[in-house]
Design a protein around this motif. Structure first.
Motif, PDB file in Angstrom:
ATOM      1  N   ALA A 176      -4.230  27.835  11.950  1.00  0.00           N
ATOM      2  CA  ALA A 176      -4.345  29.009  11.560  1.00  0.00           C
ATOM      3  C   ALA A 176      -3.705  29.325  10.175  1.00  0.00           C
ATOM      4  O   ALA A 176      -4.148  30.209   9.513  1.00  0.00           O
ATOM      5  CB  ALA A 176      -3.780  30.054  12.834  1.00  0.00           C
ATOM      6  N   TYR A 177      -2.611  28.827   9.879  1.00  0.00           N
ATOM      7  CA  TYR A 177      -1.995  29.214   8.655  1.00  0.00           C
ATOM      8  C   TYR A 177      -2.733  28.761   7.592  1.00  0.00           C
ATOM      9  O   TYR A 177      -3.163  29.850   6.657  1.00  0.00           O
ATOM     10  CB  TYR A 177      -0.662  28.569   8.444  1.00  0.00           C
ATOM     11  CG  TYR A 177       0.025  28.501   7.053  1.00  0.00           C
ATOM     12  CD1 TYR A 177       0.695  29.781   6.745  1.00  0.00           C
ATOM     13  CD2 TYR A 177       0.070  27.730   6.254  1.00  0.00           C
ATOM     14  CE1 TYR A 177       1.241  30.288   5.694  1.00  0.00           C
ATOM     15  CE2 TYR A 177       0.797  27.833   4.920  1.00  0.00           C
ATOM     16  CZ  TYR A 177       1.276  29.102   4.753  1.00  0.00           C
ATOM     17  OH  TYR A 177       1.725  29.490   3.571  1.00  0.00           O
ATOM     18  N   GLU A 178      -3.460  27.628   7.326  1.00  0.00           N
ATOM     19  CA  GLU A 178      -4.252  27.217   6.515  1.00  0.00           C
ATOM     20  C   GLU A 178      -5.557  28.019   6.589  1.00  0.00           C
ATOM     21  O   GLU A 178      -6.206  28.407   5.405  1.00  0.00           O
ATOM     22  CB  GLU A 178      -4.841  25.928   6.522  1.00  0.00           C
ATOM     23  CG  GLU A 178      -3.648  24.839   6.440  1.00  0.00           C
ATOM     24  CD  GLU A 178      -2.586  24.911   7.669  1.00  0.00           C
ATOM     25  OE1 GLU A 178      -2.900  25.146   8.689  1.00  0.00           O
ATOM     26  OE2 GLU A 178      -1.243  24.086   7.499  1.00  0.00           O
ATOM     27  N   SER A 209       1.421  30.925  13.011  1.00  0.00           N
ATOM     28  CA  SER A 209       0.472  29.819  13.229  1.00  0.00           C
ATOM     29  C   SER A 209       0.905  28.882  14.378  1.00  0.00           C
ATOM     30  O   SER A 209       0.134  28.349  15.074  1.00  0.00           O
ATOM     31  CB  SER A 209       0.468  28.980  11.896  1.00  0.00           C
ATOM     32  OG  SER A 209      -0.590  28.083  11.774  1.00  0.00           O
ATOM     33  N   ASN A 210       2.285  28.654  14.279  1.00  0.00           N
ATOM     34  CA  ASN A 210       2.898  27.832  15.495  1.00  0.00           C
ATOM     35  C   ASN A 210       2.851  28.538  16.666  1.00  0.00           C
ATOM     36  O   ASN A 210       2.370  27.735  17.736  1.00  0.00           O
ATOM     37  CB  ASN A 210       4.581  27.773  15.102  1.00  0.00           C
ATOM     38  CG  ASN A 210       4.816  26.645  13.857  1.00  0.00           C
ATOM     39  OD1 ASN A 210       3.891  26.089  13.836  1.00  0.00           O
ATOM     40  ND2 ASN A 210       5.975  26.977  13.360  1.00  0.00           N
ATOM     41  N   PHE A 255      -5.191  36.442   8.986  1.00  0.00           N
ATOM     42  CA  PHE A 255      -5.424  35.482  10.174  1.00  0.00           C
ATOM     43  C   PHE A 255      -6.566  36.141  11.059  1.00  0.00           C
ATOM     44  O   PHE A 255      -7.403  35.358  11.850  1.00  0.00           O
ATOM     45  CB  PHE A 255      -4.108  35.912  11.084  1.00  0.00           C
ATOM     46  CG  PHE A 255      -3.152  34.884  10.912  1.00  0.00           C
ATOM     47  CD1 PHE A 255      -1.975  35.321   9.848  1.00  0.00           C
ATOM     48  CD2 PHE A 255      -2.654  33.727  11.205  1.00  0.00           C
ATOM     49  CE1 PHE A 255      -0.960  34.390   9.407  1.00  0.00           C
ATOM     50  CE2 PHE A 255      -1.812  32.760  10.931  1.00  0.00           C
ATOM     51  CZ  PHE A 255      -0.697  33.136   9.600  1.00  0.00           C
ATOM     52  N   GLY A 259       0.158  35.555  19.093  1.00  0.00           N
ATOM     53  CA  GLY A 259       0.488  35.312  17.827  1.00  0.00           C
ATOM     54  C   GLY A 259       1.141  36.338  16.971  1.00  0.00           C
ATOM     55  O   GLY A 259       1.322  36.337  15.897  1.00  0.00           O
ATOM     56  N   HIS A 292      -5.612  26.054  16.492  1.00  0.00           N
ATOM     57  CA  HIS A 292      -4.807  25.361  15.523  1.00  0.00           C
ATOM     58  C   HIS A 292      -5.403  25.542  13.998  1.00  0.00           C
ATOM     59  O   HIS A 292      -6.507  26.088  13.826  1.00  0.00           O
ATOM     60  CB  HIS A 292      -5.139  23.814  15.813  1.00  0.00           C
ATOM     61  CG  HIS A 292      -4.725  23.395  17.158  1.00  0.00           C
ATOM     62  ND1 HIS A 292      -3.352  23.011  17.331  1.00  0.00           N
ATOM     63  CD2 HIS A 292      -5.335  23.260  18.408  1.00  0.00           C
ATOM     64  CE1 HIS A 292      -3.055  22.779  18.421  1.00  0.00           C
ATOM     65  NE2 HIS A 292      -4.175  22.883  19.190  1.00  0.00           N
ATOM     66  N   ALA A 312      -0.832  27.911  17.779  1.00  0.00           N
ATOM     67  CA  ALA A 312      -1.128  26.551  18.036  1.00  0.00           C
ATOM     68  C   ALA A 312      -0.760  26.243  19.599  1.00  0.00           C
ATOM     69  O   ALA A 312      -1.543  25.639  20.412  1.00  0.00           O
ATOM     70  CB  ALA A 312      -0.287  25.512  17.207  1.00  0.00           C
TER      71      ALA A 312
END
Ligand code: AMP
Ligand code: MN
Ligand code: MN
Ligand code: MN
Length: 284
Positions: A121-123, A110-111, A140, A167, A119, A114
């Motif tokens: 992506a984890y959630e 996710s980082n 993902f 990613g 932005h 970003a």
């Protein structure tokens, strides 16, 4: 001659990165003519009891299944286990350790995303994960399609989630020998999943199969939704040369994402020994 049995020994439910519940998969397998079925969720046995009961309710034979993520010579290789004891403590604990790496990896993915302007992506991925302990690249990919970043999940993998792409995060999974032992000590057979997908050099492929056999591995997927017909022929030849049992499985994940449906596969090439012929006493 009798028609070969319709065995489908590779697919995924919501317990890992599939979109259907184990019971829905069982009904779909039955409707598609599957006679012997195994649910092989990634690194997770939480669907096994449900799949077994659903198979029995459908009048289908069942083998316990799993697809274990392994790191071999810095390459991720998948090992399918069939017919093992799904309560074996070493297997259960080993898989729990393997799964534990997924949370930090997903945060790092996710980082990285970003940094290229994608932005949350984890959630986003977590929303798609039926099992929060098992966030995979597939989740993902579904989020990136939903957000309109890509048209379909294969485009996401091509542009974002494979080696060298923004990613993609290097990860160490289980060891080959451990995965094989968890499977075989519980009476099961270990199978190298979709070997054509790893793009290994001939030398590395030989090393993989040699070490796999030394650890007690016995099978190879020959006919899978992840192989072309030419690849099925090639790995059928490899099974003969290396005296490996041959497996068959769709690798079905979802009605909209998977190219091959449950049970809708060509038969194994002639002259191979099906893995299920050596698992008769493990079939439920
Ligand atoms: P992970 O275990 O998180 O690395 O995710 C691996 C999963 O991603 C595989 O089991 C497939 O379901 C999916 N996958 C890998 N490569 C691709 C691809 N090129 N296109 C679509 N799905 C893929
Ligand atoms: Mn998958
Ligand atoms: Mn796989
Ligand atoms: Mn799979």
């Amino acid at each position: 001659m009798n028609a070969p049995i319709n065995a489908d020994l590779h697919c995924h439910s919501t317990v890992s990165d599939g979109t259907l519940e184990p019971e829905v998969l069982a009904a779909r397998a039955k409707a598609n003519g599957v006679e012997l079925w195994a649910l092989t969720d990634h690194d997770e046995l939480g669907g096994q009891q449900r799949a077994l009961e659903a198979a029995q309710a459908q009048g289908m034979k069942y083998l316990t299944g799993v697809e274990i993520s392994v790191t071999f010579a810095d390459v991720t290789v998948h090992v399918v286990g069939l017919g093992f004891d799904h309560t074996d403590p070493q297997m259960v604990e080993g898989l729990a350790d393997t799964r534990d790496g997924r949370g930090p990896r997903a945060l790092e993915m996710s980082n990285q995303l970003a940094k290229v302007g994608i932005h949350g992506a984890y959630e986003g991925a977590l929303k798609y994960a039926g099992n929060p302990k098992l966030v995979s690249r597939t989740h993902f990919a579904r989020f990136l399609v939903e957000s309109g970043v890509c048209r379909d999940t294969s485009e996401v993998f091509r542009k974002y989630l494979t080696e060298g792409k923004p990613g993609y995060v290097e990860h160490r999974w289980a060891k080959l020998g451990d995965a094989v032992r968890w499977i075989t000590q519980g009476g099961g057979i270990a199978v190298i999943a979709h070997p054509a997908r790893y793009n290994l050099s001939p030398t590395l492929e030989y090393a993989l199969f040699t070490e796999f056999k030394q650890h007690g591995g016995q099978g190879v997927e020959v006919v899978t939704g992840s192989h072309s017909s030419a690849e099925a022929i090639r790995y059928g030849e490899l099974a003969r040369e290396l005296d490996l049992l041959a497996s068959r499985g769709s690798d079905f994940h979802s009605p909209t994402e998977s190219h091959v449906d449950l049970g809708k596969l060509p038969p194994l090439p002639a002259g191979l020994t099906p893995v299920w012929s050596q698992l008769r006493d493990r079939i439920h």
